[in-house]
Design a protein around this motif. Structure first.
Motif, PDB file in Angstrom:
ATOM      1  N   LEU A  24      -2.408  -2.270   8.782  1.00 52.07           N
ATOM      2  CA  LEU A  24      -1.776  -1.074   9.142  1.00 52.07           C
ATOM      3  C   LEU A  24      -0.568  -1.676   8.735  1.00 52.07           C
ATOM      4  O   LEU A  24       0.647  -0.369   9.326  1.00 52.07           O
ATOM      5  CB  LEU A  24      -1.537  -1.005  10.625  1.00 52.07           C
ATOM      6  N   VAL A  25       0.051  -3.274   8.856  1.00 49.94           N
ATOM      7  CA  VAL A  25       0.955  -3.835   8.441  1.00 49.94           C
ATOM      8  C   VAL A  25       1.781  -4.519   7.413  1.00 49.94           C
ATOM      9  O   VAL A  25       1.216  -5.457   7.073  1.00 49.94           O
ATOM     10  CB  VAL A  25       2.304  -4.250   9.974  1.00 49.94           C
ATOM     11  N   ASN A  26       2.374  -3.886   6.095  1.00 48.99           N
ATOM     12  CA  ASN A  26       3.223  -4.566   4.962  1.00 48.99           C
ATOM     13  C   ASN A  26       1.506  -4.618   4.757  1.00 48.99           C
ATOM     14  O   ASN A  26       1.715  -6.337   3.325  1.00 48.99           O
ATOM     15  CB  ASN A  26       3.475  -5.853   5.642  1.00 48.99           C
ATOM     16  N   GLY A  27       0.228  -4.318   4.483  1.00 46.56           N
ATOM     17  CA  GLY A  27      -0.427  -4.333   3.948  1.00 46.56           C
ATOM     18  C   GLY A  27      -1.247  -6.095   4.245  1.00 46.56           C
ATOM     19  O   GLY A  27      -2.008  -6.285   3.067  1.00 46.56           O
ATOM     20  N   ASP A  28      -1.638  -6.532   5.452  1.00 47.43           N
ATOM     21  CA  ASP A  28      -1.626  -7.395   5.620  1.00 47.43           C
ATOM     22  C   ASP A  28      -3.572  -7.391   5.328  1.00 47.43           C
ATOM     23  O   ASP A  28      -3.586  -6.698   5.758  1.00 47.43           O
ATOM     24  CB  ASP A  28      -1.369  -8.353   6.937  1.00 47.43           C
ATOM     25  N   PRO A  29      -3.685  -8.906   4.768  1.00 44.42           N
ATOM     26  CA  PRO A  29      -5.375  -8.962   4.583  1.00 44.42           C
ATOM     27  C   PRO A  29      -5.915  -8.742   6.149  1.00 44.42           C
ATOM     28  O   PRO A  29      -6.133  -9.412   6.931  1.00 44.42           O
ATOM     29  CB  PRO A  29      -5.092 -10.275   3.968  1.00 44.42           C
ATOM     30  N   ASN A  30      -7.136  -7.620   5.939  1.00 46.60           N
ATOM     31  CA  ASN A  30      -8.198  -7.726   6.981  1.00 46.60           C
ATOM     32  C   ASN A  30      -8.864  -9.093   6.817  1.00 46.60           C
ATOM     33  O   ASN A  30      -9.100  -9.335   8.275  1.00 46.60           O
ATOM     34  CB  ASN A  30      -8.817  -6.669   7.494  1.00 46.60           C
ATOM     35  N   CYS A  31      -9.426  -9.280   5.687  1.00 50.97           N
ATOM     36  CA  CYS A  31     -10.310 -10.513   5.733  1.00 50.97           C
ATOM     37  C   CYS A  31     -10.040 -11.416   4.871  1.00 50.97           C
ATOM     38  O   CYS A  31      -9.118 -11.328   4.679  1.00 50.97           O
ATOM     39  CB  CYS A  31     -11.418  -9.025   4.671  1.00 50.97           C
ATOM     40  N   TYR A  32     -10.984 -12.404   5.369  1.00 52.57           N
ATOM     41  CA  TYR A  32     -10.452 -13.976   4.403  1.00 52.57           C
ATOM     42  C   TYR A  32     -11.314 -13.894   3.512  1.00 52.57           C
ATOM     43  O   TYR A  32     -12.382 -13.202   3.006  1.00 52.57           O
ATOM     44  CB  TYR A  32     -11.328 -14.490   4.814  1.00 52.57           C
ATOM     45  N   SER A  33      -9.711 -14.206   1.646  1.00 53.25           N
ATOM     46  CA  SER A  33     -10.495 -14.215   0.734  1.00 53.25           C
ATOM     47  C   SER A  33      -9.843 -15.891   0.029  1.00 53.25           C
ATOM     48  O   SER A  33      -9.667 -17.320   0.814  1.00 53.25           O
ATOM     49  CB  SER A  33     -10.404 -13.741  -0.318  1.00 53.25           C
ATOM     50  N   SER A  34     -10.598 -15.763  -0.528  1.00 53.53           N
ATOM     51  CA  SER A  34     -10.149 -17.543  -1.554  1.00 53.53           C
ATOM     52  C   SER A  34      -8.840 -18.096  -1.441  1.00 53.53           C
ATOM     53  O   SER A  34      -7.906 -18.959  -2.168  1.00 53.53           O
ATOM     54  CB  SER A  34     -11.157 -17.995  -3.149  1.00 53.53           C
ATOM     55  N   ALA A  35      -8.274 -16.533  -1.724  1.00 52.65           N
ATOM     56  CA  ALA A  35      -6.810 -16.213  -2.307  1.00 52.65           C
ATOM     57  C   ALA A  35      -5.907 -16.334  -0.964  1.00 52.65           C
ATOM     58  O   ALA A  35      -4.415 -16.349  -0.690  1.00 52.65           O
ATOM     59  CB  ALA A  35      -6.766 -14.756  -2.683  1.00 52.65           C
ATOM     60  N   ILE A  36      -6.255 -16.468   0.522  1.00 55.66           N
ATOM     61  CA  ILE A  36      -5.884 -16.666   1.524  1.00 55.66           C
ATOM     62  C   ILE A  36      -4.357 -17.884   1.587  1.00 55.66           C
ATOM     63  O   ILE A  36      -2.894 -18.045   2.586  1.00 55.66           O
ATOM     64  CB  ILE A  36      -6.554 -16.645   2.458  1.00 55.66           C
TER      65      ILE A  36
END
Length: 779
Positions: A396-408
């Motif tokens: 909901l803020v800046n489209g920050d990721p909710n989920c973990y991925s290899s991109a983190i």
């Protein structure tokens, strides 16, 4: 404005002297009953480190040097210890070679973790000088203010690399502060690695209230001498604010002085949260805080590795709200726990956000101030768009990721905090917490019930005490599962922690623990009698009784603290199996001054319990004397209810006398009434303790004193349970604001309910509450 001058006692993590652990692995430790729990923890950890147990493997030229001991667990209920070590190679420190050993209060080793398994083989003869390495390091910082001389070390990884570690403090080209550790290959001059310590991140206040706020200051300045190291100063002058009337701030956040009011208020609240909820003593774990400077000309705030710098928002207001200040102190706590600050992107920022949420919950300010929530910086409105992060739903803020991925790992650090923030919210509150808290989506479409923010905070903090260099999201999954298992043998918190990680799509990791749902071993401890009067040169005894309350019997080691010089306390035997008793022997030397001395008797097994013996030492025996006793010696009520006990007196020597009765140690919101308030020795009185609905749940030792020609005391244990009185079946009424744990019993809508899980705001009988409440029938 409260001005407090007091001695701060070390009650949390205690840093011990650095100690080299060599080949003493086979030395038999002293008998457990003769040592306090911290000594048992250190002995067990040193033995594990010396023997290379499990993850602590080391090469022939490597050694572990003990750095510090940290206390964790559940304050007052279950003690856990974490002993951190630095690795050396041929006497040189190994960067990234640190390790941690976790133990319980009985000295049992629970876990070993290490950043690197050793096997180093590298020349320790440099080709560069320290000055040459310093010149290379200086080039990494645009504006250099200070350089700490380079030191030879070995950088872990492979067979190792001989490096100079040089610390360069200053500012980057954009004005952001930096304190950069630069590791220069001591043979080739290449920069092997670099780590920056800097992390972004009565008074009258704009952000906090109701005003005027009560804060601890000293010498009419924004310095808190009751919390060593904690002060707030002007960024420009580096000096604290002073006032003749000791009242600071004008209610406008454009004032630096007001900013310091906010800092002291929020930091003092965070200090209390660390002690009461996590068992930590101060920001650094050893009873000290850090300096905070207000007035940085940046739209941000920073932990510099040494102090905090508070900047402003776009409206030129200093951003010292509770969550922002606690966030920056969270970076400091991250640095002052094993392994240093987190390395994978997002870990440091999420750590700060979690400590911000914990401190907001502890401060519990009303609207319109910085109320408990899981948004970050919503009050200060940093860039004019509201909160800068949302832990319940990061997207909901800046489209920050909710989920973990290899991109983190390659994501901007603030955005990369999203998955860990989301994990913490799901663990604490679940997906549909109710009570005005937001729902939270999951990445695997699961539904979760939270365990409460205090329990979630303890799991995260105990995982921090298992950190080593090079932390990652994956390592945090393992550490939090290990912490949850150690904290809660029933596996309920472990299962909730695991479900929350799965819900943010961080998968199972190699080496993570499993947990079998078995009841934990628990015991109780009591004294009879719990008080006594002894003339100087005399002695007395009391029976220490223990009972197994769940699981199997266990060894309980007995110890005592609080006795004055000249008073000797022994136990016969010094340890028992729960269910057995021991005799407490108190010998009073002939030179001990007359007075009252509370002695804390401590039983340490898988958990720790205490009871207080109130010793009264007399001088010359009084001509007329009496004894005082309570029946019963304990009582329980829900907040808002009352309990009673009979205060009995008996003439022991001489004639009867007037005895005035009083009580101390009552919790806030409780009152004591004696009927009558004084008696002739030999008569009885009734003590009634009444409580308001706002009394915090817990156990309280209330000291009842009778004063005549002599003075005698007895202890009444008052237990306050949660919920509201007035429920049916003798049970408290369910409350939407009360935090419940498994096996709590309440009444609601004419039914009795038993809690099967951790919850706050989950209404018994509501759809979906079957996972939280079991209907025990009508009442």
């Amino acid at each position: 404005m409260k001005r407090t001058l007091a001695l701060v006692l070390a009650a949390g993590a205690a840093t011990l002297a650095v100690h080299a652990v060599t080949g003493a692995a086979d030395a038999a430790p002293p008998a457990p009953s003769a040592q306090p729990p911290v000594a048992l923890a250190v002995a067990a950890a040193d033995k594990a480190a010396a023997s290379g147990l499990d993850a602590l493997a080391k090469g022939p030229d490597e050694q572990f040097v003990r750095r510090a001991v940290y206390s964790g667990g559940v304050p007052g209920r279950k003690e856990l210890f974490y002993v951190s070590y630095d690795r050396t190679y041929k006497g040189l420190p190994v960067i990234g070679g640190d390790a941690v050993v976790a133990t319980d209060a009985a000295g049992n080793t629970l876990d070993t973790v290490a950043a690197n398994r050793g096997g180093l083989a590298v020349s320790t003869t440099p080709k560069l000088t320290a000055r040459q390495a310093e010149d290379i390091a200086r080039a990494k910082v645009s504006h250099v203010d200070k350089v700490e001389p380079g030191k030879l070390a070995v950088h872990a990884g492979g067979l190792g690399t001989l490096v100079y570690e040089t610390v360069v403090a200053g500012h980057r080209a954009d004005g952001v502060p930096t304190r950069l550790h630069v590791y220069v290959d001591a043979r080739t001059g290449a920069v092997v690695d670099s780590v920056d310590d800097v992390r972004a991140g009565t008074g009258t206040s704009q952000w906090n209230g109701p005003n005027p706020l009560t804060i601890d200051t000293s010498n009419n300045s924004t310095v808190d001498n009751t919390r060593p190291g904690l002060s707030c100063v002007d960024y420009a002058t580096k000096q604290p604010f002073t006032k003749a009337n000791n009242s600071f701030g004008n209610g406008q956040a454009t004032s630096k002085e007001t900013g310091c009011v906010d800092i002291l208020f929020s930091t003092q609240k965070q200090w209390g949260m660390l002690k009461d909820w996590l068992g930590r003593n101060g920001i650094d774990g050893n009873g000290r805080g850090v300096q905070v400077q207000v007035g940085l000309n940046q739209v941000n705030a920073y932990w510099t590795g040494d102090h905090i710098e508070i900047g402003k928002n776009q409206a030129n207001q200093w951003i010292a709200s509770v969550d922002v200040a606690a966030h920056e102190h969270g970076h400091a706590i991250d640095q002052y726990t094993p392994g240093g600050a987190g390395r994978e992107a997002g870990l440091g920022e999420a750590t700060g956000d979690i400590f911000g949420a914990l401190t907001e919950a502890y401060a519990n300010e009303p609207s319109p101030y910085d109320t408990p929530d899981y948004t970050v910086g919503e009050s200060v409105n940093l860039v004019g768009r509201g909160p800068i992060r949302n832990m319940a739903n990061p997207s909901l803020v800046n489209g920050d990721p909710n989920c973990y991925s290899s991109a983190i790992p390659n994501t901007e650090v603030h955005a990369a905090a999203g998955p860990m923030n989301h994990w913490f919210y799901l663990l604490a509150e679940g997906t549909n917490p109710g009570g005005g808290k937001p729902t939270s989506p999951t990445c695997n479409s699961s539904t979760l019930t939270g365990i409460g923010i205090q329990a979630a905070g303890r799991i995260f903090y105990n995982a921090m005490l298992l950190k080593t260099s090079g932390m990652s999201y994956a390592k945090y999954r393992v550490a939090t599962l290990t912490a949850a298992k150690n904290l809660d043998p029933s596996c309920q918190q472990y299962n909730a922690t695991k479900a929350a990680w799965n819900a943010v799509t961080l998968p199972a990791q190699s080496g993570e623990p499993t947990c079998t749902n078995t009841p934990g071993n628990e015991f109780s401890l009591s004294l009879s009698p719990s008080s006594g009067t002894v003339q100087a040169g005399g002695s007395t005894t009391s029976t220490v009784s223990t009972a197994t309350t769940s699981g199997s019997a266990q060894t309980v080691a007995l110890s005592a603290t609080g006795q004055p010089n000249g008073v000797t306390v022994t136990f016969n035997p010094s340890s028992v199996q729960s269910g057995a008793s021991s005799t407490l022997n108190i010998a009073v030397g002939s030179n001990v001054a007359a007075g009252s001395y509370p002695i804390t008797v401590r039983g340490a097994g898988t958990t720790t319990h205490t009871a207080v013996y109130n010793l009264t030492v007399g001088g010359q025996p009084p001509t007329d004397d009496f004894s005082l006793a309570l029946s019963p010696t304990s009582g329980s009520t829900a907040a808002g209810g009352s309990v009673s006990t009979t205060v009995g007196t008996t003439v022991t020597t001489g004639g009867s006398q007037k005895v005035n009765l009083s009580a101390s140690g009552l919790p806030s919101g409780a009152t004591a009434t004696f009927t009558p308030s004084s008696v002739a020795s030999g008569e009885n009185s009734t003590l009634t303790i009444a409580t308001t609905a706002g009394v915090a749940p817990g156990d309280y030792s209330v000291t009842v004193t009778g004063a005549g020609t002599a003075s005698h005391s007895a202890t009444f244990t008052l237990t306050i349970t949660g919920g509201n009185p007035g429920g049916c079946g003798g049970l408290p009424e369910w409350s939407s604001s009360q935090a419940y744990v498994p096996n709590d019993e309440v009444s609601y809508n004419g039914h009795k309910w038993k809690s099967t899980w951790y919850s706050t705001g989950a209404e018994p009988g509501a759809p979906g509450s079957w996972a939280v409440w079991q209907d025990a029938g009508t009442c």
